[in-house]
Design an enzyme around this catalytic site. Structure first.
Site, mmCIF file in Angstrom:
data_model
loop_
_atom_site.group_PDB
_atom_site.id
_atom_site.type_symbol
_atom_site.label_atom_id
_atom_site.label_comp_id
_atom_site.label_asym_id
_atom_site.label_seq_id
_atom_site.Cartn_x
_atom_site.Cartn_y
_atom_site.Cartn_z
ATOM 1 N N ALA A 193 0.822 -1.225 0.000
ATOM 2 C CA ALA A 193 0.000 0.000 0.000
ATOM 3 C C ALA A 193 0.851 1.268 0.000
ATOM 4 C CB ALA A 193 -0.932 -0.005 1.211
ATOM 5 N N VAL A 247 6.585 -9.241 3.200
ATOM 6 C CA VAL A 247 5.683 -10.380 2.948
ATOM 7 C C VAL A 247 6.437 -11.698 2.770
ATOM 8 C CG1 VAL A 247 3.769 -9.033 1.935
ATOM 9 C CG2 VAL A 247 5.545 -9.969 0.435
ATOM 10 N N TYR A 271 10.019 -13.636 -13.518
ATOM 11 C CA TYR A 271 8.868 -12.789 -13.149
ATOM 12 C C TYR A 271 7.593 -13.414 -13.722
ATOM 13 C CZ TYR A 271 5.630 -8.909 -12.679
ATOM 14 O OH TYR A 271 4.530 -8.145 -12.363
ATOM 15 N N PHE A 308 7.138 0.331 -10.393
ATOM 16 C CA PHE A 308 7.451 -1.034 -10.816
ATOM 17 C C PHE A 308 8.750 -1.124 -11.631
ATOM 18 C CE2 PHE A 308 7.088 -4.340 -14.078
ATOM 19 C CZ PHE A 308 6.812 -5.470 -13.335
HETATM 20 P P1 NDP Z 1 5.202 -0.506 -7.056
HETATM 21 O O1 NDP Z 1 6.651 -0.800 -7.101
HETATM 22 O O2 NDP Z 1 4.761 0.906 -7.240
HETATM 23 O O3 NDP Z 1 4.577 -1.057 -5.694
HETATM 24 C C1 NDP Z 1 4.954 -2.305 -5.168
HETATM 25 C C2 NDP Z 1 4.423 -2.406 -3.738
HETATM 26 O O4 NDP Z 1 4.764 -3.697 -3.223
HETATM 27 C C3 NDP Z 1 5.047 -1.371 -2.826
HETATM 28 O O5 NDP Z 1 4.055 -0.853 -1.971
HETATM 29 C C4 NDP Z 1 6.055 -2.173 -2.024
HETATM 30 O O6 NDP Z 1 6.159 -1.642 -0.718
HETATM 31 C C5 NDP Z 1 5.395 -3.551 -1.967
HETATM 32 N N1 NDP Z 1 6.371 -4.609 -1.774
HETATM 33 C C6 NDP Z 1 7.350 -5.002 -2.629
HETATM 34 N N2 NDP Z 1 8.094 -5.966 -2.078
HETATM 35 C C7 NDP Z 1 7.583 -6.176 -0.828
HETATM 36 C C8 NDP Z 1 7.939 -7.034 0.229
HETATM 37 N N3 NDP Z 1 8.977 -7.881 0.158
HETATM 38 N N4 NDP Z 1 7.200 -7.004 1.365
HETATM 39 C C9 NDP Z 1 6.157 -6.150 1.475
HETATM 40 N N5 NDP Z 1 5.773 -5.316 0.499
HETATM 41 C C10 NDP Z 1 6.480 -5.326 -0.630
HETATM 42 O O7 NDP Z 1 4.532 -1.434 -8.173
HETATM 43 P P2 NDP Z 1 3.009 -1.684 -8.630
HETATM 44 O O8 NDP Z 1 2.058 -0.888 -7.859
HETATM 45 O O9 NDP Z 1 3.002 -1.567 -10.085
HETATM 46 O O10 NDP Z 1 2.889 -3.230 -8.263
HETATM 47 C C11 NDP Z 1 1.823 -3.775 -7.494
HETATM 48 C C12 NDP Z 1 1.492 -5.156 -8.039
HETATM 49 O O11 NDP Z 1 1.028 -5.029 -9.391
HETATM 50 C C13 NDP Z 1 2.672 -6.111 -8.082
HETATM 51 O O12 NDP Z 1 2.239 -7.390 -7.673
HETATM 52 C C14 NDP Z 1 3.060 -6.120 -9.568
HETATM 53 O O13 NDP Z 1 3.692 -7.309 -9.927
HETATM 54 C C15 NDP Z 1 1.698 -5.976 -10.205
HETATM 55 N N6 NDP Z 1 1.681 -5.498 -11.581
HETATM 56 C C16 NDP Z 1 2.255 -4.302 -11.924
HETATM 57 C C17 NDP Z 1 2.210 -3.880 -13.239
HETATM 58 C C18 NDP Z 1 2.871 -2.633 -13.707
HETATM 59 O O14 NDP Z 1 3.081 -2.466 -14.929
HETATM 60 N N7 NDP Z 1 3.200 -1.694 -12.826
HETATM 61 C C19 NDP Z 1 1.509 -4.663 -14.268
HETATM 62 C C20 NDP Z 1 0.985 -5.913 -13.786
HETATM 63 C C21 NDP Z 1 1.039 -6.284 -12.498
HETATM 64 P P3 NDP Z 1 7.515 -1.478 0.125
HETATM 65 O O15 NDP Z 1 8.628 -1.258 -0.835
HETATM 66 O O16 NDP Z 1 7.228 -0.324 1.028
HETATM 67 O O17 NDP Z 1 7.615 -2.766 0.861
HETATM 68 C C1 8X3 Z 2 3.992 -5.939 -15.142
HETATM 69 C C2 8X3 Z 2 3.740 -5.868 -16.601
HETATM 70 O O1 8X3 Z 2 4.636 -6.497 -18.901
HETATM 71 O O2 8X3 Z 2 6.216 -5.584 -17.296
HETATM 72 O O3 8X3 Z 2 3.566 -7.134 -14.598
HETATM 73 O O4 8X3 Z 2 5.395 -7.799 -17.040
HETATM 74 S S1 8X3 Z 2 5.063 -6.481 -17.494
#
Ligand code: NDP
Ligand code: 8X3
Length: 251
Positions: free
Chosen positions: A11, A60, A152, A189
């Site tokens: 979050a 996590v 991934y 990301f």
């Molecule tokens: P961000 O990097 O903006 O956010 C990732 C979040 O995950 C952060 O809040 C981070 O919090 C938390 N996180 C990462 N590793 C840990 C850990 N070990 N323990 C606890 N929390 C963790 O990326 P997104 O919002 O884009 O990603 C959210 C989800 O969406 C992910 O599962 C990603 O794979 C998925 N996703 C993203 C896409 C994209 O293009 N952005 C597309 C498809 C899916 P903190 O660092 O504070 O722990």
């Molecule tokens: C995030 C989207 O295309 O980088 O899951 O894998 S992609």
């Protein structure tokens, strides 16, 4: 949705943060999780004006931390109606023969095992009550393998499989389970994937309108606000400019 409590992992940024903001506007009570405590403090201060909020700082992928953190929830936040399994990231982008094994560990430990640990800690209360909602954030990477995406993609294929497994195993317990699989969303990301290289990360979203975290938050909110007999199982969401993991209409 008044008086419902949502537990959101990841979050502190991107999709998880946008979901927390939208849920707060709609008076959903929040348990917000992440590793970065400064961000948790900030977001709690912002959203506590709108709804009841508590935060949990844990990794996590650390089984003990997960269970200790969830056991430490104040009484008024212990009843969790909605779990958003969102925490996750890609670490690196390279061929399998050149892959970094620490990156592999991180992706499997966080994206797969982390989702399992958090679910394992929260599911018993949902099973006891015959009521609950789990939303798993997958990815198009869990539907299609792309060059250099190897581990991934494997981690997100696992999320896709676990989503289906949860639907089967939790079916007789009246628990709803959904997965949302986004394409390119402009968040932190790519910065994480490229280990802080902001320029490289920016290029990922250049020349097209990427999805914004708020777009995915809207969809999550829609999914969790259907009547209880309606369960959207699986949604794939692309930016209009993206046809597949590798086909992008850039200008
Ligand atoms: P961000 O990097 O903006 O956010 C990732 C979040 O995950 C952060 O809040 C981070 O919090 C938390 N996180 C990462 N590793 C840990 C850990 N070990 N323990 C606890 N929390 C963790 O990326 P997104 O919002 O884009 O990603 C959210 C989800 O969406 C992910 O599962 C990603 O794979 C998925 N996703 C993203 C896409 C994209 O293009 N952005 C597309 C498809 C899916 P903190 O660092 O504070 O722990
Ligand atoms: C995030 C989207 O295309 O980088 O899951 O894998 S992609």
């Amino acid at each position: 949705m008044n008086n419902k409590t949502a537990f959101i992992t990841g979050a502190t940024s991107g999709i998880g943060k946008a979901t927390a903001q939208l849920f707060a506007k709609n008076k959903i009570r929040l348990v917000l999780c992440g590793r970065r405590s400064d961000r948790l403090t900030e977001i709690k201060a912002e959203l506590a004006k709108l709804t009841d909020v508590t935060t949990l700082q844990f990794d996590v992928s650390n089984k003990d931390e997960v269970f200790k953190a969830i056991a430490s929830l104040p009484k008024e936040f212990q009843h969790i109606d909605i779990l958003i399994n969102n925490a996750g990231n890609a670490h690196g982008l390279s061929t399998i023969q050149e892959g970094n094994m620490d990156d592999w560990d991180a992706m499997i430990d966080i994206n797969v095992k982390g989702l399992l640990y958090v679910s394992k800690a929260i599911l018993p209360q949902m099973v006891d009550r015959n009521d609950g909602f789990i939303v798993n954030i997958g990815s198009i990477a869990g539907k299609e393998v792309y060059p250099n995406g190897n581990v991934y993609c494997a981690s997100k294929y696992a999320v896709n499989a676990l989503n289906k497994a949860m639907r089967i195993d939790l079916n007789k317990h009246n628990i709803r389970v959904s997965a949302i699989h986004p394409g390119a969303v402009e968040t932190e990301f790519s910065e994480v994937r490229f280990k802080g290289d902001k320029e490289k990360a920016k290029n990922v979203y250049k020349g097209f309108n990427a999805l914004q975290p708020e777009d995915i938050a809207d969809i999550i909110y829609f999914v969790v606000t259907r009547p209880y007999h309606v369960n959207i199982e699986d949604l794939i969401v692309y930016p209009t400019a993206q046809a597949s993991a590798t086909i992008m209409n850039r200008v």
